[in-house]
Design an enzyme around this catalytic site. Sequence first.
Site, short mmCIF file in Angstrom:
data_model
loop_
_atom_site.label_atom_id
_atom_site.label_comp_id
_atom_site.label_asym_id
_atom_site.label_seq_id
_atom_site.Cartn_x
_atom_site.Cartn_y
_atom_site.Cartn_z
N HIS A 54 0.84 -1.19 0.00
CA HIS A 54 0.00 0.00 0.00
C HIS A 54 0.89 1.26 0.00
O HIS A 54 2.09 1.19 0.34
CB HIS A 54 -0.93 -0.02 1.21
CG HIS A 54 -2.03 -1.03 1.07
ND1 HIS A 54 -3.05 -1.17 1.97
CD2 HIS A 54 -2.27 -1.96 0.09
CE1 HIS A 54 -3.87 -2.14 1.57
NE2 HIS A 54 -3.42 -2.63 0.43
N GLU A 56 1.11 3.77 1.96
CA GLU A 56 1.72 4.14 3.25
C GLU A 56 3.03 3.39 3.45
O GLU A 56 4.04 3.96 3.89
CB GLU A 56 0.77 3.78 4.41
CG GLU A 56 -0.57 4.51 4.41
CD GLU A 56 -1.65 3.77 3.65
OE1 GLU A 56 -1.36 3.19 2.57
OE2 GLU A 56 -2.80 3.77 4.12
N ALA A 156 -17.71 11.04 -29.88
CA ALA A 156 -17.23 12.15 -30.68
C ALA A 156 -18.40 12.57 -31.56
O ALA A 156 -19.02 11.73 -32.22
CB ALA A 156 -16.06 11.70 -31.54
N ARG A 186 -8.42 4.84 -22.07
CA ARG A 186 -8.44 3.37 -22.21
C ARG A 186 -7.41 2.73 -21.27
O ARG A 186 -7.65 1.67 -20.69
CB ARG A 186 -8.11 2.96 -23.65
CG ARG A 186 -9.22 3.20 -24.61
CD ARG A 186 -8.79 2.73 -25.99
NE ARG A 186 -9.81 3.04 -26.98
CZ ARG A 186 -9.65 2.91 -28.28
NH1 ARG A 186 -8.51 2.47 -28.77
NH2 ARG A 186 -10.63 3.22 -29.10
N1 LIG Z 1 -18.59 9.17 -32.90
C1 LIG Z 1 -18.39 8.28 -31.97
O1 LIG Z 1 -17.90 8.58 -30.88
C2 LIG Z 1 -18.75 6.87 -32.26
C3 LIG Z 1 -18.34 5.88 -31.36
C4 LIG Z 1 -18.70 4.58 -31.64
C5 LIG Z 1 -19.47 4.28 -32.74
N2 LIG Z 1 -19.82 5.25 -33.58
C6 LIG Z 1 -20.64 4.96 -34.77
O2 LIG Z 1 -21.92 4.61 -34.28
C7 LIG Z 1 -22.54 3.80 -35.25
C8 LIG Z 1 -23.22 2.67 -34.53
O3 LIG Z 1 -24.10 3.21 -33.59
P1 LIG Z 1 -25.56 2.71 -33.44
O4 LIG Z 1 -26.26 3.68 -32.58
O5 LIG Z 1 -26.13 2.46 -34.79
O6 LIG Z 1 -25.40 1.29 -32.78
P2 LIG Z 1 -24.62 0.74 -31.47
O7 LIG Z 1 -25.03 1.53 -30.30
O8 LIG Z 1 -23.20 0.54 -31.79
O9 LIG Z 1 -25.24 -0.69 -31.40
C9 LIG Z 1 -26.61 -0.83 -31.29
C10 LIG Z 1 -26.92 -2.22 -30.87
O10 LIG Z 1 -26.44 -2.44 -29.56
C11 LIG Z 1 -27.31 -3.30 -28.91
N3 LIG Z 1 -27.97 -2.61 -27.80
C12 LIG Z 1 -28.23 -1.31 -27.66
N4 LIG Z 1 -28.91 -1.08 -26.54
C13 LIG Z 1 -29.07 -2.28 -25.95
C14 LIG Z 1 -29.72 -2.72 -24.77
N5 LIG Z 1 -30.38 -1.86 -24.00
N6 LIG Z 1 -29.70 -4.00 -24.47
C15 LIG Z 1 -29.09 -4.85 -25.29
N7 LIG Z 1 -28.47 -4.52 -26.42
C16 LIG Z 1 -28.48 -3.25 -26.75
C17 LIG Z 1 -28.40 -3.67 -29.91
O11 LIG Z 1 -27.97 -4.82 -30.58
P3 LIG Z 1 -29.01 -5.92 -31.10
O12 LIG Z 1 -29.72 -5.26 -32.22
O13 LIG Z 1 -28.14 -7.05 -31.49
O14 LIG Z 1 -29.89 -6.22 -29.96
C18 LIG Z 1 -28.38 -2.49 -30.83
O15 LIG Z 1 -28.86 -2.73 -32.11
C19 LIG Z 1 -21.47 3.32 -36.18
O16 LIG Z 1 -21.63 4.00 -37.40
C20 LIG Z 1 -20.19 3.75 -35.52
O17 LIG Z 1 -19.22 4.07 -36.49
C21 LIG Z 1 -19.49 6.54 -33.38
#
Ligand SMILES: NC(=O)c1ccc[n+]([C@@H]2O[C@H](COP(=O)([O-])OP(=O)(O)OC[C@H]3O[C@@H](n4cnc5c(N)ncnc54)[C@H](OP(=O)(O)O)[C@@H]3O)[C@@H](O)[C@H]2O)c1
Length: 350
Positions: A54, A56, A156, A186
């Site tokens: 720890h 300390e 983002a 991360r």
């Molecule tokens: N700009 C950024 O920071 C950033 C970061 C990451 C991703 N992205 C972009 O985001 C896009 C994808 O986003 P998205 O909104 O379409 O999808 P997503 O959030 O990546 O995935 C959605 C899927 O996650 C699962 N899910 C969501 N909520 C859930 C819940 N309550 N319980 C269980 N499963 C759940 C479901 O899968 P099932 O349909 O299989 O149930 C749902 O279809 C991509 O184009 C990626 O490039 C952007």
Amino acid sequence: MSLNSTDNNFMKIAVDLAKKGAGKVSPNPLVGALIVKDGSIIGKGFHTKFGGNHAEVNAIGNNSVIDSTMYVTLEPCNHHGKTPPCTERIITEKIQRVIVGSIDPNPRMQGKGIEYLKKHDIDVSVGILNSETDELIRFYAYWKNTGYPFVTVKLAVSGDGFIAGTDGQSKWISCPESRTEVHQMRAEYDAVLIGTNTLLLDNPALTVRHVTGRNPNRIVIDRRGRAKSTMRVFADNADRIFYFSMIRRKDIPTRVTQILLNENEFNLSLILKILGENEQQSILMEGGAKLATSLIEKNLCNEIILYQAQKDFCNGISFNESLIPKYGFQIFDRSQSGIDKKITYRRDYV
Ligand SMILES: NC(=O)c1ccc[n+]([C@@H]2O[C@H](COP(=O)([O-])OP(=O)(O)OC[C@H]3O[C@@H](n4cnc5c(N)ncnc54)[C@H](OP(=O)(O)O)[C@@H]3O)[C@@H](O)[C@H]2O)c1
């Protein structure tokens, strides 16, 4: 004895020491300690790795610490864990004063270490630089109090609120400085979580590349079992990989922990509870909008970090930012990250 600005300065050094353990000590808390005698620092230490000494004990080292003052960011432990109790060591070493930042939220502790020291005639003060010492243990405190991981949703967004363009591609929204910051996060969070669409569209590696640090554990939520076994999240470069699905996959590498849930069980609250039981204290959610929205709407998100880029997409996948105030989040911090604006939102939690 009353505390003054010199005590604040010494505790600030202990806080900075504690931060050096980020990403290395979970499921233990970050702790830093400093020993001062006749106005001079004679010992410095921090908790460097889970199972290790720890803070300390590291600060005491081989120094002669009789009649000194110890500044420690977290209440010294009073029980036998992986190491002997720090309170006993402080008493044996005849340290005169102990200045503590935060009380340990661990139900086994909660002030017991402080009481024990006082009972042995050690002058103890508590609460100095409390907001900074509490900040050090925010993941640990939330997990100890609730059993759930502390979840940060990181997104983002383009200037006009899209997280991906019409082709679903989200690469290069944020600037290089923001991407480096995310790699640092991360390296410090226990695990990174993504949703199915992000997995299928982006095939992200979720490793630490822009800074030095260990790769986080990875969590994939893939209810309908659509992931390809060759996807980069399953690569052999993270300690643990959790795969939640309703479908058992024989083709996914055996070192991936597959957690099968049936349709009734498949919900984020149970998934996070299971992750908490597996000692995942802090989770960085890195996509996408649907998963982020679900976490926020189900009150399973503690913090939201938006990197707002300069460029506009005009169309694509959007994230509804009005959810942020609707679910009780308030701005905690605003800063500039390269050319992006970084906004951190938090809500009250236990
Ligand atoms: N700009 C950024 O920071 C950033 C970061 C990451 C991703 N992205 C972009 O985001 C896009 C994808 O986003 P998205 O909104 O379409 O999808 P997503 O959030 O990546 O995935 C959605 C899927 O996650 C699962 N899910 C969501 N909520 C859930 C819940 N309550 N319980 C269980 N499963 C759940 C479901 O899968 P099932 O349909 O299989 O149930 C749902 O279809 C991509 O184009 C990626 O490039 C952007």
